[in-house]
Design a protein around this motif. Structure first.
Motif, PDB file in Angstrom:
ATOM      1  N   VAL A 122       0.838  -1.196   0.000  1.00  9.60           N
ATOM      2  CA  VAL A 122       0.000   0.000   0.000  1.00  9.60           C
ATOM      3  C   VAL A 122       0.874   1.249   0.000  1.00  9.60           C
ATOM      4  N   TYR A 123       0.490   2.231  -0.814  1.00 10.39           N
ATOM      5  CA  TYR A 123       1.164   3.533  -0.864  1.00 10.39           C
ATOM      6  C   TYR A 123       0.175   4.594  -0.400  1.00 10.39           C
ATOM      7  N   VAL A 124       0.561   5.355   0.630  1.00  6.66           N
ATOM      8  CA  VAL A 124      -0.295   6.418   1.144  1.00  6.66           C
ATOM      9  C   VAL A 124       0.530   7.687   1.324  1.00  6.66           C
ATOM     10  N   THR A 125      -0.165   8.818   1.332  1.00  8.87           N
ATOM     11  CA  THR A 125       0.486  10.074   1.672  1.00  8.87           C
ATOM     12  C   THR A 125       0.318  10.276   3.169  1.00  8.87           C
ATOM     13  N   CYS A 126       1.435  10.522   3.839  1.00  6.72           N
ATOM     14  CA  CYS A 126       1.431  10.769   5.277  1.00  6.72           C
ATOM     15  C   CYS A 126       1.692  12.252   5.521  1.00  6.72           C
TER      16      CYS A 126
END
Length: 182
Positions: A138-142
């Motif tokens: 999973v790739y998310v913006t933090c």
């Protein structure tokens, strides 16, 4: 007098909840003077992220019901949505904990996901989705130590331990091959 204060407190709680969704909050000071306070945009985005993408670890969801119940489709059907099976977003929050400024981060291992894709949409109230249970990176913006935007996922074709097992099997076969030749 106490009845008015209790009603006022209940009313304030409702306003707090309602206004949190829109990013501002009104606090009444002792003298009844309104004071406006802005909530960090990250907290709004984190709540939206949680609503759009997080479900319980072991929950078996139905895309049609979950998207509808969470009101993720307002005027039009949502074309695509991915749910991450991560109770209270523990794993996702852990991967975001070091980051204050916006940063796209990937999970270190594959996570259980339910991917929902729109099949047909006669209207926003009757959206139909095809769903697929998968595992993926999973790739998310933090931002401000929490996830605020789902970027994408990369599907895993095998469990994360599979390459280790495969390497071990190859080493054993290689050893046996070498021992039989001498």
């Amino acid at each position: 007098m106490h009845e008015f204060i209790n009603k006022g407190m209940t009313s304030q709680k409702k306003w707090f909840t309602r206004l949190q969704q829109y990013g501002s909050l009104i606090i009444l000071m002792d003298g009844g003077i309104p004071l406006s306070v802005a909530l960090p945009s990250g907290s709004r985005n984190y709540n939206k992220f949680m609503e759009k993408h997080i479900v319980q670890d072991e929950e078996n969801i139905n895309c049609n019901l979950t998207i509808s119940n969470r009101k993720l489709s307002s005027n039009n059907c949502r074309y695509h949505n991915t749910f991450i099976h991560d109770t209270n977003a523990k794993k996702i929050r852990a991967m975001c904990s070091p980051y204050t400024s916006p940063q796209v981060v990937s999970s270190s291992g594959s996570l259980r996901l339910t991917d929902c894709k729109l099949v047909k949409s006669p209207s926003a109230t009757h959206c139909a989705y095809h769903q697929k249970g998968i595992r993926g990176i999973v790739y998310v913006t933090c931002e401000n130590h929490v996830p605020v935007h789902f970027v994408r996922f990369h599907e895993s074709s095998s469990p994360s331990w599979f390459p280790c097992i495969w390497n071990l099997v190859l080493l054993i076969l290689l050893k046996e091959l070498l021992l039989t030749q001498f």
